[in-house]
Structures are given as C-alpha cells and as structure tokens.
Design a protein around this motif. Sequence first.
Motif, mmCIF file in Angstrom:
data_model
loop_
_atom_site.group_PDB
_atom_site.id
_atom_site.type_symbol
_atom_site.label_atom_id
_atom_site.label_comp_id
_atom_site.label_asym_id
_atom_site.label_seq_id
_atom_site.Cartn_x
_atom_site.Cartn_y
_atom_site.Cartn_z
ATOM 1 N N ASP A 94 30.768 52.835 51.189
ATOM 2 C CA ASP A 94 31.921 51.993 51.466
ATOM 3 C C ASP A 94 31.859 50.729 50.627
ATOM 4 N N GLU A 95 32.878 49.883 50.759
ATOM 5 C CA GLU A 95 32.982 48.643 49.984
ATOM 6 C C GLU A 95 31.758 47.754 50.149
ATOM 7 N N ASP A 112 28.262 43.288 44.543
ATOM 8 C CA ASP A 112 29.321 42.514 43.924
ATOM 9 C C ASP A 112 29.037 42.377 42.439
ATOM 10 N N VAL A 113 30.102 42.430 41.637
ATOM 11 C CA VAL A 113 29.986 42.254 40.194
ATOM 12 C C VAL A 113 30.663 40.944 39.839
ATOM 13 N N ALA A 114 29.914 40.034 39.259
ATOM 14 C CA ALA A 114 30.442 38.713 38.920
ATOM 15 C C ALA A 114 31.365 38.789 37.709
ATOM 16 N N ILE A 115 32.357 37.892 37.676
ATOM 17 C CA ILE A 115 33.231 37.763 36.516
ATOM 18 C C ILE A 115 32.430 37.090 35.407
ATOM 19 N N ASP A 130 37.725 42.925 43.707
ATOM 20 C CA ASP A 130 37.867 42.474 45.091
ATOM 21 C C ASP A 130 38.896 43.334 45.810
ATOM 22 N N GLU A 131 38.738 43.505 47.121
ATOM 23 C CA GLU A 131 39.666 44.340 47.888
ATOM 24 C C GLU A 131 41.061 43.739 48.010
ATOM 25 N N GLU A 132 41.208 42.429 47.875
ATOM 26 C CA GLU A 132 42.525 41.787 47.974
ATOM 27 C C GLU A 132 43.161 41.538 46.617
ATOM 28 N N GLY A 133 42.478 41.814 45.553
ATOM 29 C CA GLY A 133 43.006 41.600 44.213
ATOM 30 C C GLY A 133 42.014 42.087 43.183
ATOM 31 N N HIS A 162 42.368 34.898 45.422
ATOM 32 C CA HIS A 162 42.514 36.272 44.942
ATOM 33 C C HIS A 162 43.506 36.292 43.787
ATOM 34 N N LEU A 163 43.116 36.943 42.689
ATOM 35 C CA LEU A 163 43.915 36.982 41.470
ATOM 36 C C LEU A 163 44.151 38.423 41.038
ATOM 37 N N ASP A 164 45.268 38.644 40.321
ATOM 38 C CA ASP A 164 45.488 39.970 39.746
ATOM 39 C C ASP A 164 44.840 40.031 38.364
ATOM 40 N N GLU A 165 45.048 41.125 37.637
ATOM 41 C CA GLU A 165 44.414 41.319 36.330
ATOM 42 C C GLU A 165 44.872 40.295 35.292
ATOM 43 N N ASP A 166 46.050 39.700 35.510
ATOM 44 C CA ASP A 166 46.586 38.710 34.577
ATOM 45 C C ASP A 166 46.287 37.286 35.017
#
Length: 110
Positions: A32-33, A38-41, A69-72, A89-93
Amino acid sequence: MKKSTRWTIGGAAALVVLAGGGGVALATAGDDEDARPDVAITGDALEQASEAALAHLGEGQVTDTEVGDEEGYYEVEVTLDDGDQVDVHLDEDFTVLGDERDSEEPGDDD
C-alpha cells in the motif's frame, strides 16, 4: 487404492493449494501507499515546487518534499513562522492544488 487414502491425499493437496494462495494474499496485502518509501523532489523541480509552495503560503521554510503524493504530483511541507506545518499539494506543472495544515491541537476536531 482405498477410498480413505484418496481422500487423505486429495485433502492434503487441497491444503497445499490453499496455503500457497494464502501466502500470495499475505505477500500482496502489505503493498500500500504507506509501505513505499517517500521519494524527495530533487533538482530544478525542487526549486520550482519550493517557490510555488512558499508563494502560495506567503511565509515559511521548506522542511520536506515528496514526489508522487496521493493528493497531487508533488507535496511540499512548509514550516510556518509560528511553527505550524502545512503540506502544499502541486500538480506536475507546479500549480497549487491545495494545502493541508498538520496541526494536532487538542480540541481541534475540524
């Protein structure tokens, strides 16, 4: 071969099949999640995600990040000047999707 011997062999074979299937179910049950690390940016994405999160909140310091992330697509944890933590929470852009305050104040049942 006696009927009782056939039943014993058949029962044993059924137990082996069921036990093997149960082992597979147990092995995949923990996938599961929360089990994944976790993978850092990193790199330019870290800089862009941090800028977007801090601009959204207007203050604070980036203290943790996560890709996938599960929310973005990205999550940036920011510690505000008052010590509270907020997950942005951010999207790919690097567009802000929302934020979530991590406060665990007693009586805070919102």
